[in-house]
Design an enzyme around this catalytic site. Structure first.
Site, mmCIF file in Angstrom:
data_model
loop_
_atom_site.group_PDB
_atom_site.id
_atom_site.type_symbol
_atom_site.label_atom_id
_atom_site.label_comp_id
_atom_site.label_asym_id
_atom_site.label_seq_id
_atom_site.Cartn_x
_atom_site.Cartn_y
_atom_site.Cartn_z
ATOM 1 N N ARG A 136 -9.205 -0.810 4.912
ATOM 2 C CA ARG A 136 -9.112 0.145 3.852
ATOM 3 C C ARG A 136 -10.187 0.919 3.812
ATOM 4 N NH1 ARG A 136 -8.322 -4.626 -0.493
ATOM 5 N NH2 ARG A 136 -9.341 -5.693 1.441
ATOM 6 N N GLU B 48 -12.570 -14.690 11.341
ATOM 7 C CA GLU B 48 -12.813 -13.995 9.929
ATOM 8 C C GLU B 48 -12.823 -14.771 8.755
ATOM 9 O OE1 GLU B 48 -9.978 -10.765 9.305
ATOM 10 O OE2 GLU B 48 -10.803 -10.306 7.274
ATOM 11 N N SER C 187 -14.015 -4.849 4.960
ATOM 12 C CA SER C 187 -14.605 -4.007 3.689
ATOM 13 C C SER C 187 -14.161 -4.708 2.420
ATOM 14 C CB SER C 187 -14.112 -2.678 3.696
ATOM 15 O OG SER C 187 -12.496 -2.428 4.177
ATOM 16 N N GLY C 188 -12.997 -5.360 2.490
ATOM 17 C CA GLY C 188 -12.855 -6.155 1.281
ATOM 18 C C GLY C 188 -12.229 -5.437 -0.044
ATOM 19 N N GLY C 189 -12.100 -4.516 0.068
ATOM 20 C CA GLY C 189 -11.918 -3.571 -1.281
ATOM 21 C C GLY C 189 -13.116 -2.845 -1.721
ATOM 22 N N ARG D 127 0.813 -1.352 -0.089
ATOM 23 C CA ARG D 127 -0.009 0.044 0.051
ATOM 24 C C ARG D 127 0.829 1.207 -0.041
ATOM 25 N NH1 ARG D 127 -4.571 -2.909 3.365
ATOM 26 N NH2 ARG D 127 -5.109 -4.104 1.812
ATOM 27 N N LYS E 175 -16.087 -11.935 11.874
ATOM 28 C CA LYS E 175 -16.109 -10.864 10.777
ATOM 29 C C LYS E 175 -16.220 -11.291 9.466
ATOM 30 C CE LYS E 175 -12.072 -7.715 9.696
ATOM 31 N NZ LYS E 175 -11.056 -7.091 10.127
HETATM 32 P P1 13P Z 1 -10.295 -4.787 4.832
HETATM 33 O O1 13P Z 1 -11.314 -3.940 5.585
HETATM 34 O O2 13P Z 1 -9.494 -3.914 4.085
HETATM 35 O O3 13P Z 1 -10.956 -5.731 3.943
HETATM 36 O O4 13P Z 1 -9.507 -5.542 5.785
HETATM 37 C C1 13P Z 1 -10.214 -5.907 7.038
HETATM 38 C C2 13P Z 1 -9.061 -7.095 7.564
HETATM 39 O O5 13P Z 1 -8.919 -6.938 8.922
HETATM 40 C C3 13P Z 1 -8.590 -7.861 6.665
HETATM 41 O O6 13P Z 1 -8.088 -9.073 7.286
#
Ligand code: 13P
Length: 340
Positions: free
Chosen positions: A294, A177, A261-263, A33, A219
């Site tokens: 993110r 998660e 959030s996943g992108g 990043r 999560k």
């Molecule tokens: P994002 O919200 O960027 O997907 O990251 C969450 C996270 O902790 C990924 O493991």
């Protein structure tokens, strides 16, 4: 296992309409990043960036917990304060990423299994002594032709459950998660079906390993069409599909669901969470919260650029994004209105 402590911590992570800030990028992810914005990929740059985050004035108004990375918890602010103490001073519960990353799964091209169980009991003991109160383990499930396989889903669910058992033994709340990725051209319905299968398998394994459901946080991903799918459903359709999938799979004993959030863009992630809460909050058994990396950090990172002079403006962007997500928990985020 101290059940009372686990239940108290899990509830605190999702109370008062606050949510979790994930700032636990591994060094390779953080460096990637930084590289995209021309920021030096050094230990000091990562430290300075995370100091900018945790010293954001008022961050604790919207953020209940912060997920840190092993490198960060051994670092200090410029004034000598250890990071864990700085997080606690901000009124935020400190947590830690403990998986060792998702690696290629043997015999299953295109699929991954998260590593890190060996030696985890000792690592968790040290983390608990350092003052960390919750942990995170991320499993990755890709959608594609003939994947995910049952083998991949079961292996990841089993690892998540063994991790969760070790966390609860050590007095840390496990954030479980299982991330179904957005990459691909699959439809929303396909994501729904895979997410439903994954969550059913995960809760089956959590049950078999004797996890205290009241003392954990889930999560998950939101139920979304693939990024390259020509049909992109509306915010409300995504909210409806996600809540329907969770109602089918997540036991009512779980206190909270904190989405990754996943992108997704920061705006869409907030809008979708807000729609779920505005349409369903009053009749759901669990809190619907956020655990974004993110979608909270990206605007601030783009402003920061690795420069000390940009810290106040970057902190303002971070504060704003965190506040918007608190509004989303109340079903009151509106991209047309500036919510502060
Ligand atoms: P994002 O919200 O960027 O997907 O990251 C969450 C996270 O902790 C990924 O493991």
């Amino acid at each position: 296992m101290n059940e009372t402590t686990l239940i108290k911590t899990a509830n605190a992570l999702v109370s008062d309409d606050k949510g979790i800030l994930a700032m636990d990028e591994s060094n390779p992810t953080c460096n990637k990043r930084f590289a995209a914005l021309g920021i030096p990929q050094t230990e000091e740059a990562r430290r300075a960036y995370r100091e900018m985050i945790v010293t954001t004035p008022g961050l604790g108004k919207s953020i209940s917990g912060a997920i840190l990375y092993d490198e960060t918890i051994r670092q200090h602010l410029n004034d000598g304060t250890p990071f864990i103490k700085a997080v606690v001073n901000a009124g935020i519960i400190p947590g830690i990423k403990v998986d060792a990353g998702a690696k290629e799964m043997a015999g299953h091209p295109g699929e991954k299994i998260s590593e890190g169980l060996d030696g985890l009991r000792d690592r968790l003991k040290e983390y608990a002594q350092m003052g960390l109160r919750f942990a995170k383990w991320r499993a990755v499930i890709a959608i594609g032709k003939d994947i995910p396989s049952q083998a991949c889903i079961e292996a990841n669910a089993h690892a998540l459950a063994r991790y969760a058992a070790l966390c609860q033994e050590a007095g840390l709340v496990p954030i479980v998660e299982p991330e179904v990725l957005m990459d691909g051209d699959h439809t929303l319905q396909r994501c729904f079906d895979v997410t439903e299968q994954v969550l059913k398998t995960v809760f089956n394994q959590l049950y078999r390993q004797g996890i205290l459901l009241e003392g954990m946080i889930l999560k998950p991903n939101m139920v979304l069409p693939g990024l390259a799918c020509p049909k992109q459903e509306s915010v409300d359709e995504v909210a409806d599909a996600t809540v329907k999938c969770l109602l089918r799979t997540v036991p009512a004993a779980v206190p909270g669901i904190a989405f990754l959030s996943g992108g997704q863009s920061p705006e869409l992630a907030s809008a979708r969470l807000s729609a779920m809460n505005s349409r369903y909050k009053s009749h759901l058994p669990w809190e619907l919260a956020f655990s974004f990396a993110r979608a909270i950090q990206q605007p601030a990172l783009e402003i920061w650029q690795g420069k000390e002079a940009n810290v106040p403006e970057a902190q303002k962007a971070l504060f704003d994004r965190a506040s918007y997500n608190r509004a989303a928990r109340q079903g009151e985020y509106n991209t047309n209105k500036k919510i502060k």
